[in-house]
Design an enzyme around this catalytic site. Structure first.
Site, PDB file in Angstrom:
ATOM      1  N   TYR A 109     -13.209 -62.589  29.273  1.00 25.44           N
ATOM      2  CA  TYR A 109     -12.377 -61.702  28.444  1.00 25.44           C
ATOM      3  C   TYR A 109     -11.455 -60.914  29.354  1.00 25.44           C
ATOM      4  O   TYR A 109     -11.865 -60.439  30.416  1.00 25.44           O
ATOM      5  CB  TYR A 109     -13.256 -60.730  27.645  1.00 25.44           C
ATOM      6  CG  TYR A 109     -12.459 -59.694  26.877  1.00 25.44           C
ATOM      7  CD1 TYR A 109     -12.061 -59.923  25.570  1.00 25.44           C
ATOM      8  CD2 TYR A 109     -12.093 -58.486  27.480  1.00 25.44           C
ATOM      9  CE1 TYR A 109     -11.320 -58.986  24.874  1.00 25.44           C
ATOM     10  CE2 TYR A 109     -11.354 -57.535  26.788  1.00 25.44           C
ATOM     11  CZ  TYR A 109     -10.966 -57.789  25.486  1.00 25.44           C
ATOM     12  OH  TYR A 109     -10.218 -56.866  24.807  1.00 25.44           O
ATOM     13  N   GLU A 197      -4.268 -59.178  24.873  1.00 25.66           N
ATOM     14  CA  GLU A 197      -5.679 -59.561  24.901  1.00 25.66           C
ATOM     15  C   GLU A 197      -5.800 -61.076  24.998  1.00 25.66           C
ATOM     16  O   GLU A 197      -5.202 -61.795  24.196  1.00 25.66           O
ATOM     17  CB  GLU A 197      -6.398 -59.063  23.650  1.00 25.66           C
ATOM     18  CG  GLU A 197      -7.895 -59.351  23.652  1.00 25.66           C
ATOM     19  CD  GLU A 197      -8.576 -58.813  22.408  1.00 25.66           C
ATOM     20  OE1 GLU A 197      -9.355 -57.860  22.538  1.00 25.66           O
ATOM     21  OE2 GLU A 197      -8.314 -59.340  21.306  1.00 25.66           O
TER      22      GLU A 197
END
Length: 389
Positions: A109, A197
């Site tokens: 992530y 993101e």
């Protein structure tokens, strides 16, 4: 302003961030053509909506033949995808993104956002890619890594390496990670982003780092500097009432209550909503008509909030600093007459020419309920809404 995944990946690629090859399609046959053009034997068909959690909601399908691509695209297009971020109504699927399959060894992530407490860009990373970052933070916070970027120096290579080591990267992967992160920081700064993101950032079986998914939000107040980015806006993904509000320069957010609020100033609007909640009411919206509210804007605001069938009362709270209260009173009277308001209207006016404004409302002959202060206004609005309901 949110961007679709296919739009975000195109921009990421222009900054040197590796992304899988993919093509957007608006029909099942276009999706099949996209898969054939990409080649290979495995493709991922992804619904393009402005929301996360698509995979869990059936918006991401792995396919292994042209027929499967066609079926997956046909099942998505024209439907509404409901995820935990969309609410019960969901969002319309008008396009799908057909992407070449990837050999995934690990999922990471990575994101860049604003640390509002420090007023600096924060880089957040985790080895628990592919999962909701909120869930990771709640259950295993030790898996969340972060660095804060000083605006005078920008993101430094040593900070990239610090995160890379924390993610367990080795050898050339560290160089790749640093290159990706520096590119993302440049993108964030140059395009006035509010969020980037990548979840997941994958490591392929051959050891390459690739952005398998991408979310890119651009600060709406900076769009005047980015005409090319503004052109990527998809109004179909926006709340219809919020879209109408933006056309009149109104700041509006739909909510679930029955008391509509019309206030000038974001801070005062929040305080008004707090008072309604404090005294047991539920607000139907956030609506800031702005410091330079005009009669026309007030009329537009009335039309907007009355298009919500759940509204049972309207609370108007205006402090006349820049704007004169008597001009607002004119707007309220005209709007109530012209729009055909059929629910109770509670008005609290303070500031410039407030006394004259209250006199205007009293002489209007309309069923407008005057309030002496904000607490009084909240209580009267709640009582009126409950009676009307």
């Amino acid at each position: 302003m949110n961007l679709h995944e296919y739009q975000a990946k195109k921009i990421l690629a222009s900054y040197g961030i590796p992304v899988p090859e993919g093509r957007v399609a608006a029909s099942a046959e276009e999706a099949v053509a996209a898969a054939k053009a990409l080649g290979g034997s495995v493709w991922v068909v992804k619904a393009q909506v402005h929301a996360g959690g698509r995979g869990k909601a059936g918006g991401v399908k792995l396919t292994r033949s042209a027929d499967e691509v066609r079926a997956a695209a046909a099942a998505m297009l024209g439907q509404r995808l409901v995820t935990k971020q969309t609410g019960a109504a969901g969002l319309p699927i008008e396009r799908v993104y057909v992407e070449a399959g990837s050999d995934i060894a690990r999922e990471l992530y990575l994101s860049l956002t604003l640390n509002r407490e420090r007023g600096r860009i924060a880089v957040v990373a985790s080895a628990a890619g592919g999962m909701d970052i909120e869930e990771v933070a709640a259950k295993t916070p030790e898996q969340i890594l972060s660095v804060t970027v000083h605006p005078a120096t920008g993101l430094q290579p040593f900070q990239c390496r610090q995160l890379a080591f924390g993610l367990g990267l080795t050898g050339k992967q560290i160089e790749q990670f640093q290159s990706i992160l520096l590119g993302l920081y440049r993108l964030y700064s140059e395009r006035d982003a509010s969020l980037i993101e990548i979840n997941p950032l994958i490591i392929t079986k051959s050891g390459r780092l690739v952005a398998l998914d991408a979310k890119l939000d651009i600060e709406a107040n900076a769009l005047f500097r980015h005409k090319d980015m503004a052109a990527l806006r998809d109004p179909g993904q926006e709340d219809p009432m919020e879209r109408r509000a933006s056309e009149h320069d109104l700041n509006y957010v739909s909510l679930d209550g029955i008391i509509a609020c019309m206030v000038n100033g974001a801070g005062l609007a929040m305080a008004t909503m707090d008072l309604i909640k404090l005294h047991g009411g539920q607000h139907a919206n956030f609506l800031d008509v702005g410091g330079g509210a005009t009669s026309e804007r007030v009329t537009a605001a009335f039309e907007l909030i009355l298009s919500n069938p759940n509204v049972r009362a309207i609370l108007i709270n205006i402090f006349g600093g820049i704007v004169r209260c008597d001009l607002i009173a004119d707007g309220i009277v005209n709007a109530v007459k012209n729009v055909g308001v059929k629910v109770p209207v509670v008005v609290r006016l303070e500031g410039t020419n407030a006394a004259a404004a209250r006199e205007q409302l009293a002489k209007s002959g309309l069923a407008i309920i005057a309030a002496s202060d904000l607490t009084d206004a909240a209580r009267k609005a709640i009582a009126s809404a409950r009676k009307a309901a």
